[in-house]
Motif scaffolding. Sequence first.
Motif, PDB file in Angstrom:
ATOM      1  N   ALA A  65     -96.955 -40.167 -10.067  1.00  0.00           N
ATOM      2  CA  ALA A  65     -97.045 -40.486  -8.641  1.00  0.00           C
ATOM      3  C   ALA A  65     -96.512 -41.878  -8.337  1.00  0.00           C
ATOM      4  CB  ALA A  65     -98.503 -40.373  -8.181  1.00  0.00           C
ATOM      5  N   SER A  66     -96.835 -42.862  -9.196  1.00  0.00           N
ATOM      6  CA  SER A  66     -96.425 -44.238  -8.905  1.00  0.00           C
ATOM      7  C   SER A  66     -94.921 -44.418  -9.012  1.00  0.00           C
ATOM      8  CB  SER A  66     -97.144 -45.217  -9.834  1.00  0.00           C
ATOM      9  OG  SER A  66     -96.712 -45.074 -11.174  1.00  0.00           O
ATOM     10  N   GLY A  67     -94.283 -43.708  -9.948  1.00  0.00           N
ATOM     11  CA  GLY A  67     -92.826 -43.786 -10.046  1.00  0.00           C
ATOM     12  C   GLY A  67     -92.153 -43.252  -8.800  1.00  0.00           C
ATOM     13  N   TRP A  68     -92.633 -42.092  -8.330  1.00  0.00           N
ATOM     14  CA  TRP A  68     -92.088 -41.513  -7.089  1.00  0.00           C
ATOM     15  C   TRP A  68     -92.331 -42.442  -5.909  1.00  0.00           C
ATOM     16  CZ3 TRP A  68     -94.825 -40.173  -2.675  1.00  0.00           C
ATOM     17  CH2 TRP A  68     -94.111 -39.462  -1.693  1.00  0.00           C
ATOM     18  N   LEU A  69     -93.536 -42.998  -5.815  1.00  0.00           N
ATOM     19  CA  LEU A  69     -93.872 -43.867  -4.689  1.00  0.00           C
ATOM     20  C   LEU A  69     -93.022 -45.136  -4.682  1.00  0.00           C
ATOM     21  CD1 LEU A  69     -95.716 -44.342  -2.258  1.00  0.00           C
ATOM     22  CD2 LEU A  69     -97.374 -45.411  -3.816  1.00  0.00           C
ATOM     23  N   SER A  70     -92.764 -45.690  -5.860  1.00  0.00           N
ATOM     24  CA  SER A  70     -91.946 -46.906  -5.910  1.00  0.00           C
ATOM     25  C   SER A  70     -90.505 -46.625  -5.493  1.00  0.00           C
ATOM     26  CB  SER A  70     -91.988 -47.521  -7.313  1.00  0.00           C
ATOM     27  OG  SER A  70     -91.244 -46.763  -8.243  1.00  0.00           O
ATOM     28  N   ASP A  71     -90.001 -45.416  -5.773  1.00  0.00           N
ATOM     29  CA  ASP A  71     -88.672 -45.021  -5.289  1.00  0.00           C
ATOM     30  C   ASP A  71     -88.670 -44.897  -3.767  1.00  0.00           C
ATOM     31  OD1 ASP A  71     -87.450 -44.889  -7.765  1.00  0.00           O
ATOM     32  OD2 ASP A  71     -87.839 -42.756  -8.029  1.00  0.00           O
ATOM     33  N   ARG A  72     -89.704 -44.239  -3.262  1.00  0.00           N
ATOM     34  CA  ARG A  72     -89.768 -43.983  -1.826  1.00  0.00           C
ATOM     35  C   ARG A  72     -89.867 -45.272  -1.027  1.00  0.00           C
ATOM     36  NH1 ARG A  72     -90.675 -39.560   1.296  1.00  0.00           N
ATOM     37  NH2 ARG A  72     -91.743 -39.852   3.290  1.00  0.00           N
ATOM     38  N   ARG A  73     -90.691 -46.200  -1.511  1.00  0.00           N
ATOM     39  CA  ARG A  73     -90.879 -47.467  -0.810  1.00  0.00           C
ATOM     40  C   ARG A  73     -89.813 -48.500  -1.180  1.00  0.00           C
ATOM     41  NH1 ARG A  73     -96.794 -49.687  -1.333  1.00  0.00           N
ATOM     42  NH2 ARG A  73     -95.940 -51.014   0.290  1.00  0.00           N
ATOM     43  N   ARG A  74     -89.089 -48.220  -2.272  1.00  0.00           N
ATOM     44  CA  ARG A  74     -88.084 -49.150  -2.800  1.00  0.00           C
ATOM     45  C   ARG A  74     -88.682 -50.530  -3.061  1.00  0.00           C
ATOM     46  NH1 ARG A  74     -82.184 -47.647  -0.171  1.00  0.00           N
ATOM     47  NH2 ARG A  74     -82.345 -45.405  -0.534  1.00  0.00           N
ATOM     48  N   ARG A  75     -89.928 -50.519  -3.478  1.00  0.00           N
ATOM     49  CA  ARG A  75     -90.617 -51.748  -3.878  1.00  0.00           C
ATOM     50  C   ARG A  75     -91.419 -51.445  -5.130  1.00  0.00           C
ATOM     51  NH1 ARG A  75     -94.159 -54.583   0.301  1.00  0.00           N
ATOM     52  NH2 ARG A  75     -93.810 -56.313  -1.124  1.00  0.00           N
ATOM     53  N   ARG A  76     -91.152 -52.198  -6.188  1.00  0.00           N
ATOM     54  CA  ARG A  76     -91.825 -51.968  -7.465  1.00  0.00           C
ATOM     55  C   ARG A  76     -92.974 -52.949  -7.702  1.00  0.00           C
ATOM     56  NH1 ARG A  76     -88.601 -47.357  -8.351  1.00  0.00           N
ATOM     57  NH2 ARG A  76     -86.409 -47.917  -8.560  1.00  0.00           N
ATOM     58  N   LYS A  77     -92.825 -54.186  -7.261  1.00  0.00           N
ATOM     59  CA  LYS A  77     -93.773 -55.237  -7.633  1.00  0.00           C
ATOM     60  C   LYS A  77     -95.207 -54.975  -7.181  1.00  0.00           C
ATOM     61  CE  LYS A  77     -94.658 -60.222  -7.334  1.00  0.00           C
ATOM     62  NZ  LYS A  77     -94.110 -61.549  -6.952  1.00  0.00           N
ATOM     63  N   PRO A  78     -95.467 -54.499  -5.954  1.00  0.00           N
ATOM     64  CA  PRO A  78     -96.877 -54.301  -5.564  1.00  0.00           C
ATOM     65  C   PRO A  78     -97.635 -53.355  -6.484  1.00  0.00           C
ATOM     66  CG  PRO A  78     -95.455 -54.269  -3.632  1.00  0.00           C
ATOM     67  CD  PRO A  78     -94.553 -54.264  -4.819  1.00  0.00           C
ATOM     68  N   LEU A  79     -97.009 -52.255  -6.896  1.00  0.00           N
ATOM     69  CA  LEU A  79     -97.671 -51.321  -7.797  1.00  0.00           C
ATOM     70  C   LEU A  79     -97.881 -51.940  -9.174  1.00  0.00           C
ATOM     71  CD1 LEU A  79     -95.816 -48.044  -6.794  1.00  0.00           C
ATOM     72  CD2 LEU A  79     -98.248 -48.530  -6.464  1.00  0.00           C
ATOM     73  N   ILE A  80     -96.910 -52.739  -9.615  1.00  0.00           N
ATOM     74  CA  ILE A  80     -97.056 -53.435 -10.897  1.00  0.00           C
ATOM     75  C   ILE A  80     -98.253 -54.388 -10.836  1.00  0.00           C
ATOM     76  CG2 ILE A  80     -95.958 -55.051 -12.497  1.00  0.00           C
ATOM     77  CD1 ILE A  80     -93.239 -53.894 -11.536  1.00  0.00           C
TER      78      ILE A  80
END
Length: 407
Positions: A65-80
């Motif tokens: 889910a987090s990989g898909w969400l980071s693509d959709r939002r085009r932001r990786r750092k907040p999830l990291i």
Amino acid sequence: MTTRGSALLRGNVLWLSVVSLLNDAASEMIYPLLPIFLASIGGGPVILGVIEGIAESTASLVKLASGWLSDRRRRRKPLILWGYSLAALTRPLLSLATAPWHILAVRFSDRIGKGLRSAPRDALLAASVSADRRGRAFGIHRAADHAGSVIGPLVAAGLLLLMPGQYRFVFAAALVPGLVTVATIFARVTEQRTSGDAGPAMPAAGSVTPSLQAPAIQDAGAGTRSILPVLAVFALFTLGNATDAFLLLRAGQLGVSVVAIPLLWALLHVSKMTFNVVGGTLSDRFGPGRSIVAGWLVYALVYAGFAFGTSIAHAYILFLVYGLFYGLTEAPEKALIAALSHEHGRGAAFGAYHFAIGIAALPASVLFGVVWSGAGAHWAFLMGAGIALVSAFLLPFALRSHTRVPA
């Protein structure tokens, strides 16, 4: 390290590597002691397998889910950031555990944090370097991760020498490096905007056989679907690759003392750290598929060695060689997934990769624990070796099938 390799040690490659070092120092202060601590409060091999299997499978579901969400939002750092924060705050709660289900609850929360961060972090790291240097970048990152896994057990061993049997204090002390991890992400890791990477770069022509190369693809939508045969083989291998906590139990059977267990775990990570940069470099030069197959063959030999081992010396030798398996597979697997995907869908591809290998972790660890309890460690380790051999045979065919997937 070469000048070319040193040039990688900047920006996100540097700081994500520092983050992994700090996080693993915190985690590995705890993990080598967990099987022994679990046994002291009533847990055996089957319970250990269930806890670790549920924990890793949970992480895999969240990674998808987090990989898909980071693509959709085009932001990786907040999830990291959120992923590392959750782990840093929950791990020390093991110091309060009094029953096996308490350990399961903490490990469950910790692995949710791992799930949140892993796929976005790998996608961010892949986007931070050119395609022909990804193997080395992932190798450096994994080497730093294992450096933390050396520091953590050494700190734990030192604390236990000063305060014998005080496992709970060691668990609580893991909060300190965890908080520094979070601060480093917040202050130093930067968002990497997509660059329109149109496709994967290939190794030099003729450097590997076609079936072991990472073949090019034409569109991001086909990318995740077309790696399914490869992911299926990764999942098969994982069925024979139960939690490494069983290796620690086996080391105890071979005569390694409780105080030496964290030191043995640190030795394994010295081996991993040494071989990871080498494995990443070989992946860039010869192609990741060939490196992964070699690593799985090493795994089969090591597991056969654990099946027939009879002494403390065997335990130390096998743990050292086991690091070679990690060096030949960890960075190359991630380089392969990056090569088989496009930048705008890379988070989802890494999520699918982590999901495939993680969802197999629950049956793998439970199966290993059941076979160990019913037939003995000998047959459990031989089972793992056999599955690794079958996987090494099938991977070239899976990669060849990828070239036939329509764009």
